[in-house]
Design a protein around this motif. Structure first.
Motif, PDB file in Angstrom:
ATOM      1  N   ILE A 152      11.974  26.477   7.196  1.00 47.65           N
ATOM      2  CA  ILE A 152      13.344  27.159   6.602  1.00 47.65           C
ATOM      3  C   ILE A 152      14.061  25.910   5.912  1.00 47.65           C
ATOM      4  O   ILE A 152      14.701  26.089   5.215  1.00 47.65           O
ATOM      5  CB  ILE A 152      13.548  28.203   7.461  1.00 47.65           C
ATOM      6  CG1 ILE A 152      12.829  29.204   7.765  1.00 47.65           C
ATOM      7  CG2 ILE A 152      15.106  28.700   7.103  1.00 47.65           C
ATOM      8  CD1 ILE A 152      13.292  30.289   9.075  1.00 47.65           C
ATOM      9  N   TYR A 153      14.315  25.084   6.817  1.00 50.96           N
ATOM     10  CA  TYR A 153      15.438  23.808   6.410  1.00 50.96           C
ATOM     11  C   TYR A 153      14.586  23.366   5.118  1.00 50.96           C
ATOM     12  O   TYR A 153      15.523  23.059   4.052  1.00 50.96           O
ATOM     13  CB  TYR A 153      15.056  22.674   7.467  1.00 50.96           C
ATOM     14  CG  TYR A 153      15.908  21.620   6.804  1.00 50.96           C
ATOM     15  CD1 TYR A 153      17.268  21.534   6.781  1.00 50.96           C
ATOM     16  CD2 TYR A 153      15.320  20.488   6.324  1.00 50.96           C
ATOM     17  CE1 TYR A 153      17.884  20.282   6.477  1.00 50.96           C
ATOM     18  CE2 TYR A 153      15.742  19.122   6.046  1.00 50.96           C
ATOM     19  CZ  TYR A 153      17.228  19.280   6.105  1.00 50.96           C
ATOM     20  OH  TYR A 153      17.855  18.160   5.356  1.00 50.96           O
ATOM     21  N   GLY A 154      13.321  23.271   4.975  1.00 51.50           N
ATOM     22  CA  GLY A 154      12.722  22.650   3.653  1.00 51.50           C
ATOM     23  C   GLY A 154      13.041  23.753   2.467  1.00 51.50           C
ATOM     24  O   GLY A 154      13.338  23.461   1.369  1.00 51.50           O
ATOM     25  N   LEU A 155      13.041  25.124   2.917  1.00 55.63           N
ATOM     26  CA  LEU A 155      13.223  25.943   1.687  1.00 55.63           C
ATOM     27  C   LEU A 155      14.834  26.027   1.499  1.00 55.63           C
ATOM     28  O   LEU A 155      15.257  26.060   0.208  1.00 55.63           O
ATOM     29  CB  LEU A 155      12.972  27.577   2.439  1.00 55.63           C
ATOM     30  CG  LEU A 155      11.174  27.840   2.273  1.00 55.63           C
ATOM     31  CD1 LEU A 155      11.144  29.086   3.030  1.00 55.63           C
ATOM     32  CD2 LEU A 155      10.749  27.794   1.044  1.00 55.63           C
ATOM     33  N   LEU A 156      15.634  25.975   2.186  1.00 50.84           N
ATOM     34  CA  LEU A 156      17.034  25.833   2.025  1.00 50.84           C
ATOM     35  C   LEU A 156      17.785  24.759   1.161  1.00 50.84           C
ATOM     36  O   LEU A 156      18.410  24.751   0.486  1.00 50.84           O
ATOM     37  CB  LEU A 156      18.165  26.145   3.314  1.00 50.84           C
ATOM     38  CG  LEU A 156      17.780  27.185   4.154  1.00 50.84           C
ATOM     39  CD1 LEU A 156      18.581  27.297   5.408  1.00 50.84           C
ATOM     40  CD2 LEU A 156      17.996  28.487   3.486  1.00 50.84           C
ATOM     41  N   THR A 157      16.917  23.719   1.683  1.00 47.77           N
ATOM     42  CA  THR A 157      17.247  22.293   0.791  1.00 47.77           C
ATOM     43  C   THR A 157      16.282  22.061  -0.479  1.00 47.77           C
ATOM     44  O   THR A 157      16.148  21.108  -0.977  1.00 47.77           O
ATOM     45  CB  THR A 157      17.102  21.248   1.804  1.00 47.77           C
ATOM     46  OG1 THR A 157      15.692  21.104   2.125  1.00 47.77           O
ATOM     47  CG2 THR A 157      18.248  21.199   2.787  1.00 47.77           C
ATOM     48  N   HIS A 177       7.973  18.939  -1.059  1.00 50.97           N
ATOM     49  CA  HIS A 177       9.200  18.831  -0.453  1.00 50.97           C
ATOM     50  C   HIS A 177       9.296  20.121   0.738  1.00 50.97           C
ATOM     51  O   HIS A 177      10.379  19.751   1.789  1.00 50.97           O
ATOM     52  CB  HIS A 177      10.395  19.202  -1.338  1.00 50.97           C
ATOM     53  CG  HIS A 177      11.740  19.187  -0.583  1.00 50.97           C
ATOM     54  ND1 HIS A 177      12.413  18.199  -0.227  1.00 50.97           N
ATOM     55  CD2 HIS A 177      12.400  20.378  -0.475  1.00 50.97           C
ATOM     56  CE1 HIS A 177      13.319  18.542   0.508  1.00 50.97           C
ATOM     57  NE2 HIS A 177      13.696  20.021   0.152  1.00 50.97           N
ATOM     58  N   LEU A 178       8.764  21.119   0.768  1.00 56.86           N
ATOM     59  CA  LEU A 178       8.725  22.007   1.786  1.00 56.86           C
ATOM     60  C   LEU A 178       8.223  21.394   3.169  1.00 56.86           C
ATOM     61  O   LEU A 178       8.615  21.790   4.174  1.00 56.86           O
ATOM     62  CB  LEU A 178       7.898  23.257   1.533  1.00 56.86           C
ATOM     63  CG  LEU A 178       8.084  24.031   0.406  1.00 56.86           C
ATOM     64  CD1 LEU A 178       6.997  25.283   0.088  1.00 56.86           C
ATOM     65  CD2 LEU A 178       9.769  24.761   0.588  1.00 56.86           C
ATOM     66  N   PHE A 179       7.381  20.285   3.066  1.00 53.55           N
ATOM     67  CA  PHE A 179       7.034  19.733   4.114  1.00 53.55           C
ATOM     68  C   PHE A 179       7.376  18.189   4.413  1.00 53.55           C
ATOM     69  O   PHE A 179       7.068  17.717   5.616  1.00 53.55           O
ATOM     70  CB  PHE A 179       5.466  19.793   4.532  1.00 53.55           C
ATOM     71  CG  PHE A 179       4.720  21.316   4.097  1.00 53.55           C
ATOM     72  CD1 PHE A 179       4.914  22.243   4.958  1.00 53.55           C
ATOM     73  CD2 PHE A 179       4.055  21.297   2.785  1.00 53.55           C
ATOM     74  CE1 PHE A 179       4.412  23.490   4.914  1.00 53.55           C
ATOM     75  CE2 PHE A 179       3.701  22.878   2.593  1.00 53.55           C
ATOM     76  CZ  PHE A 179       3.952  23.750   3.480  1.00 53.55           C
ATOM     77  N   ASP A 180       7.734  17.752   3.487  1.00 50.23           N
ATOM     78  CA  ASP A 180       8.268  16.203   3.519  1.00 50.23           C
ATOM     79  C   ASP A 180       9.502  16.122   3.161  1.00 50.23           C
ATOM     80  O   ASP A 180      10.087  15.705   2.000  1.00 50.23           O
ATOM     81  CB  ASP A 180       7.226  15.526   2.147  1.00 50.23           C
ATOM     82  CG  ASP A 180       7.505  14.151   2.309  1.00 50.23           C
ATOM     83  OD1 ASP A 180       8.107  13.599   3.302  1.00 50.23           O
ATOM     84  OD2 ASP A 180       6.997  13.267   1.478  1.00 50.23           O
ATOM     85  N   ASN A 181      10.244  16.216   4.440  1.00 55.36           N
ATOM     86  CA  ASN A 181      11.818  16.217   4.472  1.00 55.36           C
ATOM     87  C   ASN A 181      12.282  15.690   6.019  1.00 55.36           C
ATOM     88  O   ASN A 181      11.429  15.487   6.669  1.00 55.36           O
ATOM     89  CB  ASN A 181      12.333  17.423   4.347  1.00 55.36           C
ATOM     90  CG  ASN A 181      11.880  18.703   4.966  1.00 55.36           C
ATOM     91  OD1 ASN A 181      11.890  18.686   6.098  1.00 55.36           O
ATOM     92  ND2 ASN A 181      11.170  19.431   4.381  1.00 55.36           N
ATOM     93  N   VAL A 182      13.411  15.613   5.937  1.00 56.89           N
ATOM     94  CA  VAL A 182      14.054  15.110   7.167  1.00 56.89           C
ATOM     95  C   VAL A 182      13.567  15.888   8.263  1.00 56.89           C
ATOM     96  O   VAL A 182      13.426  15.372   9.548  1.00 56.89           O
ATOM     97  CB  VAL A 182      15.580  14.862   7.244  1.00 56.89           C
ATOM     98  CG1 VAL A 182      16.205  14.459   8.498  1.00 56.89           C
ATOM     99  CG2 VAL A 182      16.118  14.006   6.003  1.00 56.89           C
ATOM    100  N   GLY A 183      13.381  17.154   8.167  1.00 52.69           N
ATOM    101  CA  GLY A 183      13.139  18.184   9.343  1.00 52.69           C
ATOM    102  C   GLY A 183      11.686  17.787   9.887  1.00 52.69           C
ATOM    103  O   GLY A 183      11.211  18.067  11.010  1.00 52.69           O
ATOM    104  N   THR A 184      10.741  17.327   9.008  1.00 53.75           N
ATOM    105  CA  THR A 184       9.344  17.030   9.422  1.00 53.75           C
ATOM    106  C   THR A 184       9.595  15.917  10.619  1.00 53.75           C
ATOM    107  O   THR A 184       8.734  15.936  11.449  1.00 53.75           O
ATOM    108  CB  THR A 184       8.574  16.504   8.037  1.00 53.75           C
ATOM    109  OG1 THR A 184       8.624  17.389   7.514  1.00 53.75           O
ATOM    110  CG2 THR A 184       7.288  16.173   8.615  1.00 53.75           C
TER     111      THR A 184
END
Length: 952
Positions: free
Chosen positions: A348-353, A398-405
Motif C-alpha cells: 500500500i505504501y508503494g501505491l500511495l507513493t 515501483h510498487l515493489f522496488d521502494n523503501v518499504g521493501t
C-alpha cells in the motif's frame, strides 16, 4: 452343491431359529432343479454312444434352461449373506458377535497365482493366530464385487497389554492435579473461533507412565476393551503384522515376513484400520465413538476455516504424527497473518507513493524519456527504441522496488526467527500433552523398520543396554559403494535440472529477438486493457516462467520414485532415519528445481551483459545468444513475475491435485455400490473403496509447505504480497487436507512423532539463507542502492530528490562504433530512426567515447558497488544479531511445561514406590499367614508373563 450350500448356510447365518435347517432357506424349486440336473447328468454319462441322440439333446436343453436358475441360485446366496450382514449396523466396527472390535482388515482376491498366495496366506494367518490375534473371514460371496475376501483382525487384551509393554506406550495412572492457569485476558474475544469443549478436549488430562503388564493394576483401567484407543490398537496390530512370517518355518528365510512384502507380491490387496463411521453421519452402534463424523463436522468443512483445529481429537483418531503436522501447519498459518499484514502495508505504501516516483516520471516524460534513444537489446532482430516505451513497467516496478521493501526484508528476517522459536515452544507443549517427552530414544530402539530387521544376519552387544541386538553385516566398502551410488544419482538429477534451466535461459535469449521483431510496430496496443502493458520483455518472461513451471512439475513426478528407490537401497535402521534420509534427498532436489530459475533472474540476469561492441554471449559468440539485459526500471519486476507464476501455479495445481484426483478415483471406484441400499455396504467395503494414504502422504504435505516457506522468505524482498498469497493458500490447504484425509482416504495407521523431524533443521537453514538472499536482492537486483548513492552523492542540484537520475544512470555509445554483427537488420529499426541520431544509451556506468578511459567503469560504478557491499554486510549483521538475541530471549520450553514434566516424573517415581511397597506388604502378610518356616525374602520372585514378541 446342495450339501455345500447346507454347510455355507450353517456357518454364515448366525440367526437361524432353533429347529430350522439351512436347507429350508433355499427355495424348493432350486432344490428340485439341482436334483433333477444331477440325475440327468448321471444317466447321460452311463448311456452308450449308440443310443439315439434324443436323450442327450433333451438333457442339453434342460441344462441350458437350468443355467438361468443356477445364476438365480448364485444371486440368492449373495442375497442371503446380505441379509445376515444387515442384522448388524452398516457402520459396525465389530466382529459378528458384536463384542470384539475390528482393529485391522486384510483383503485379497483369488487369481491365477492362487496356490502360492493361498499357501502364504494360510501360514501367515496361522502365525498371526499363534501370537494371539483373532481373525474372522468374510467370504467373497458377501462382498460387493463377489471377488474380494476380507480378513478382520482383533487384538485381545493379552496381546495389547504385551505389546504396549514392549513399545513402552504411555497410559494414564493419575488425574492431572496441576491447576490450569492459562486463561488469557479478554479471552471472550476468541469465542467465535472456538470449538465445543468436548471436541477440543475429548479426554481428561492425566499423568501418564509407560505401560507395564506386570503392574497393570497400577494404571487407571476402567474397561479393558476401551482402555487403549483405536489408534493405539491399530498401531500395535500393525507392529505385529509387519513382523510376522508367512512361512511354516521362520528360520528358513528371515526375509519372508511382514505385511508390506505380502502387499507388494499381491498376496493381499490391501491392509488398513477401519474408520469408525460414515463421515457425514454418526454410527448407529452406541459403542462406536463416531469421531470421524465429529472431525468432518468441526474440522474438514471449509465453513470452519476461521475456527481453531481440534488437535487433541486429530491426535486421538489419527495418531501423533498426523496431529503434529496439522499443529505445525495451523501455527505456520497463524504466524503468516502478521507477515501478510506488514507485507500488505508495504505494498500500500508503494501505491500511495506512486505519484512521487520521480524516475518513472522521467522515463514516461516525452521531453526526457521520449528523447533518449536506447541501444538494441539483441543482435540483428532488435532495433533502436525510445526509453519511454518502458513507462508501464517502470511504474509497476515501483510498487515493489521502494523503501518499504527494505524494511519488509529486515522484518521478514526477524519474523522467521520468531516463527521458529515460538514453534519450538508450541512443540514442547504438545510433546508434554501428548506424552511424547523422551520419545526419541524409544523410537530409535523400538521402531525398527521391518525391512532392516529382515536383512540382519549378525548380533552385536549394545553398549548402552548391554543386550544383544541384530545388526546388518555391512563392510566399509559396501557402505561407501551405496553412498556413492545414491548421491551420484541425486547429483545426476540435479544436473538434469540445471540443464533444463540452461535450456529455458537459451529459450529466453532466442525468443526475445522474435518477440522484439514481432512487436516492433506495437501491434499489441490494439489489445484492450492489457495491450499497452505487453512488451517483449514481459512476453519472454511470462512464457519462460510457464515453460519452467511445466518442467518443474514433470521432473518432480519422475524424481520422487528415484528418491524412494535409492533410500530403500540404503536400508535405514529406523523409520525416523528413513524419513530423514528421504527428506534430505527430496528437498535438495526440490530446492534446485523450484528456486534455480528465481536465483537466475535475481542474481545473474543483467549482471554479465557487457556493452555495445563488446557484448557477452551465453556460449560464446558462435551461439549468437546474447546475455539478457534488465529494463531501465530494473530486473525486480521480472523476479516478481517469475515468483508469482511458479509459487501461485504450484499452490493452485497442488490443491487441485490433492482434492480432485482422490475424489475422482473414489467416485469411479464406488460407482457400482452407489445404487445399492446403505445396509448392504459394509464398513470394511466402504473403506476398501477409498484411496490409500501412502507412505509419502504426509511427506508430500510437509515438502509442499516447506517449498512455499522458501518462496516467502528467500525472495520476499521482490514481492511483499507473497505472505498474503501463502496465507490464503494455507487457509484453504488446512481444510483441503482435513477433508481429503477424513473423506477420501482410508484411515492411516497411527504413528508417533515428537517433532516435525528433519524439516525443522531445513526451516532453520532456509531462515539463515533468506537473510543473505534478501540482502543481495535489495543490493543487486533492485535499484534502491544506486538511487540512494545518486541522491546523496551525485545530485547536482544539491536537493534531496531524484531529478536527473535516469540520465545519470545511462551511459552513451556512438552508433558508428557498433559492429555490423550487432547492428539491426534493414527494416528492424522504427520509422522515426534516421541518420541524424548518432548516439544511443545503455544501462551501465561507463565513460563515453572520446574519454581517455572510454567504455571503462566510472568512479560512480565503484562507489555504488561499495555501497551495495556495505549494505549487505550491515543488513546481515543487524538481522543476525536481532535473530540471535530473540532466540536467546525466548526459551524453547515454557516454564509451566517444564514444571509439569518434573511433577509427572516425580509422581511416577512416588506412585511406583508406593505400589511396590504395598505389593510387598501383601506378599509378606500372605507368607506370615501361611506360617512359613523359612525367612521371607526382601524382594520375592514375581512371576513374569511370556513376551509374545519373542516368537517374532
Amino acid at each position: 452343491d446342495i450339501n455345500g450350500y447346507h454347510q455355507h448356510a450353517s456357518s454364515s447365518s448366525g440367526s437361524l431359529q432353533q429347529g430350522q435347517s439351512a436347507s429350508s432357506l433355499m427355495p424348493d424349486v432350486c432344490v428340485e432343479t439341482c436334483e433333477s440336473l444331477c440325475s440327468s447328468l448321471a444317466s447321460l454319462a452311463q448311456s452308450d454312444h449308440s443310443d439315439s441322440l434324443q436323450t442327450e439333446a433333451e438333457t442339453l436343453e434342460r441344462i441350458s434352461t437350468l443355467t438361468g436358475l443356477w445364476r438365480k441360485r448364485a444371486l440368492f446366496l449373495k442375497f442371503r449373506s446380505r441379509i445376515d450382514k444387515h442384522q448388524q449396523s452398516k457402520d459396525s466396527v465389530f466382529f459378528r458377535d458384536g463384542l470384539r472390535r475390528i482393529d485391522f482388515v486384510l483383503s485379497y482376491v483369488d487369481d491365477k497365482d492362487g496356490e502360492r498366495k493361498l499357501e502364504r496366506r494360510k501360514y501367515y494367518e496361522a502365525n498371526l493366530v499363534k501370537v494371539g490375534l483373532e481373525l474372522e473371514t468374510e467370504d467373497k460371496s458377501e462382498s460387493e464385487d463377489g471377488k474380494t475376501y476380507f480378513v478382520k483382525v482383533h487384538a485381545p487384551w493379552e496381546v495389547l497389554a504385551t505389546y504396549a509393554d514392549v513399545l513402552k506406550i504411555k497410559v494414564p495412572f493419575k488425574v492431572n492435579d496441576i491447576p490450569d492457569n492459562s486463561e488469557m485476558p479478554m479471552n471472550w474475544l476468541s469465542t467465535p473461533f472456538r470449538l465445543p469443549e468436548q471436541i477440543m478436549h475429548p479426554e481428561p488430562d492425566f499423568f501418564t507412565a509407560p505401560f507395564n503388564k506386570s503392574k497393570s493394576d497400577f494404571f487407571l483401567i476402567d474397561d479393558k476393551d476401551t482402555f487403549f484407543p483405536p489408534s493405539t490398537r491399530n498401531r500395535i496390530v500393525y507392529y505385529i503384522l509387519s513382523r510376522c512370517s508367512y512361512l511354516r518355518d521362520e528360520c528358513a528365510d528371515k526375509d519372508k515376513k511382514g505385511i508390506k512384502r505380502l502387499l507388494n507380491n499381491g498376496t493381499y490387496t490391501a491392509a488398513f484400520p477401519l474408520h469408525d463411521c460414515r463421515y457425514w453421519t454418526k454410527s448407529r452402534d452406541p459403542n462406536c465413538e463416531s469421531e470421524r463424523n465429529n472431525l468432518y463436522k468441526h474440522w474438514a468443512g471449509f465453513i470452519s476455516f476461521f475456527k481453531e483445529q481440534p488437535l487433541n481429537l486429530i491426535r486421538k483418531y489419527y495418531g501423533e504424527k498426523i496431529g503434529i503436522y496439522f499443529a505445525w501447519l495451523g501455527f505456520y498459518t497463524e504466524m503468516l497473518l502478521f507477515a501478510a499484514v506488514v507485507g500488505t502495508i508495504c505494498f500500500i505504501y508503494g501505491l500511495l507513493t506512486y505519484d512521487d516516483n520521480e524516475w518513472s516520471k522521467e522515463i514516461c516524460s516525452e521531453e526526457i524519456g521520449g528523447h533518449i534513444v536506447m541501444c538494441p537489446l539483441c543482435d540483428k532482430k532488435c532495433g533502436y527504441w525510445k526509453l519511454n516505451t518502458t513507462c508501464h513497467s517502470s511504474w509497476q516496478s515501483h510498487l515493489f522496488d521502494n523503501v518499504g521493501t527494505v524494511f519488509f526484508a529486515i522484518f521478514m528476517g526477524i519474523w522467521v526467527t520468531l516463527f521458529l522459536e515460538f514453534w519450538k515452544r508450541r512443540q514442547a507443549r504438545l510433546e508434554y500433552e501428548w506424552d511424547l517427552v523422551d520419545f526419541e530414544e524409544e523410537q530409535q530402539q523400538l521402531q525398527l523398520r521391518p525391512e532392516y530387521e529382515t536383512k540382519c544376519t549378525n548380533r552385536k552387544m549394545n553398549r548402552i543396554t548391554q543386550e544383544s541386538e541384530w545388526v546388518l553385516n555391512r563392510t566399509a566398502t559396501d557402505i561407501m559403494g551405496k553412498l556413492c551410488l545414491c548421491w551420484a544419482t541425486v547429483m545426476l538429477w540435479i544436473s538434469l535440472i540445471i540443464a533444463c534451466i540452461i535450456g529455458v535461459i537459451a529459450y529466453r535469449l532466442a525468443v526475445y529477438a522474435a518477440f522484439a521483431s514481432i512487436m516492433k510496430d506495437s501491434p499489441t496496443t490494439k489489445v484492450q486493457v492489457v495491450g499497452a502493458y505487453i512488451t517483449p520483455q514481459l512476453a519472454t518472461s511470462v512464457t519462460a516462467s510457464c515453460i519452467n513451471f511445466v518442467i518443474i512439475m514433470i521432473l518432480n513426478l519422475m524424481y520422487e520414485r528415484v528418491a524412494v528407490w535409492i533410500t530403500d537401497m540404503e536400508i535405514p535402521k529406523t523409520h525416523l532415519e528413513y524419513e530423514n534420509k528421504l527428506t534430505v534427498k527430496m528437498f535438495l532436489f526440490q530446492f534446485v528445481n523450484y528456486y534455480s530459475s528465481c536465483f537466475y533472474v535475481a542474481f545473474f540476469k543483467g549482471k554479465f551483459v557487457g556493452y555495445p561492441g563488446n557484448y557477452a554471449y551465453m556460449f560464446g559468440k558462435w551461439s549468437k545468444l546474447r546475455n539478457e539485459e534488465c529494463d531501465p526500471g530494473g530486473c525486480l519486476i521480472e523476479l516478481t513475475t517469475q515468483l508469482v507464476i511458479v509459487m501461485t501455479g504450484k499452490q493452485v495445481w497442488g490443491n487441485i491435485q490433492e482434492a480432485l484426483v482422490p475424489w475422482l478415483m473414489n467416485w469411479w471406484g464406488s460407482r457400482r455400490s452407489r445404487n445399492h441400499p446403505e445396509s448392504l455396504y459394509s464398513r470394511w467395503e466402504q473403506d476398501h473403496d477409498l484411496q490409500s494414504f501412502g507412505q509419502l502422504g504426509l511427506f508430500d504435505e510437509y515438502l509442499e509447505m516447506v517449498i512455499q516457506f522458501g518462496f516467502i522468505t528467500l525472495f520476499v524482498a521482490s514481492f511483499p504480497l507473497a505472505p498474503l498469497l501463502a496465507l490464503i493458500n494455507n487457509i484453504i490447504e488446512v481444510r483441503v487436507d482435513a477433508w481429503k484425509l477424513t473423506t477420501q482416504f482410508r484411515r492411516p495407521v497411527a504413528a508417533k512423532a515428537h517433532s516435525i523431524g528433519a524439516w525443522e533443521e531445513i526451516l532453520g537453514g532456509i531462515a539463515v539463507l533468506s537473510v543473505v538472499t534478501n540482502a543481495f536482492i535489495v543490493a543487486f537486483t533492485s535499484d534502491m542502492i544506486p538511487r540512494l548513492v545518486y541522491m546523496y552523492a551525485y545530485n547536482t542540484e544539491n536537493e534531496m530528490n531524484m531529478k536527473g537520475y535516469i540520465n545519470n544512470s545511462l551511459s552513451v555509445f556512438n552508433i558508428s562504433e557498433i559492429p555490423l554483427e550487432n547492428s539491426p537488420e534493414e527494416g528492424e529499426s522504427p520509422l522515426w530512426f534516421n541518420s541524424s541520431i548518432t548516439t544511443c544509451r545503455y544501462r551501465d556506468y561507463r565513460y563515453p567515447s572520446g574519454h581517455e578511459k572510454e567504455y571503462t567503469h566510472t568512479m560512480q560504478f565503484w562507489h555504488i558497488l561499495a555501497a551495495k557491499l556495505a549494505f549487505i554486510i550491515i543488513m546481515e549483521h543487524v538481522v543476525f544479531m536481532v535473530k540471535f538475541f530473540v532466540a536467546w530471549m525466548i526459551p524453547d520450553v515454557p516454564s509451566d511445561v517444564r514444571a509439569r514434566v518434573k511433577r509427572e516424573r516425580y509422581l511416577v517415581q512416588e506412585y511406583l514406590h508406593n505400589y511396590e511397597v504395598e505389593k510387598l506388604k501383601i506378599q509378606l502378610s500372605q507368607q506370615s499367614n501361611n506360617d512359613c518356616s523359612c525367612e521371607p525374602t526382601i524382594y520375592p520372585h514375581l512371576s513374569r508373563h511370556e513376551v509374545l514378541s519373542e516368537c517374532l
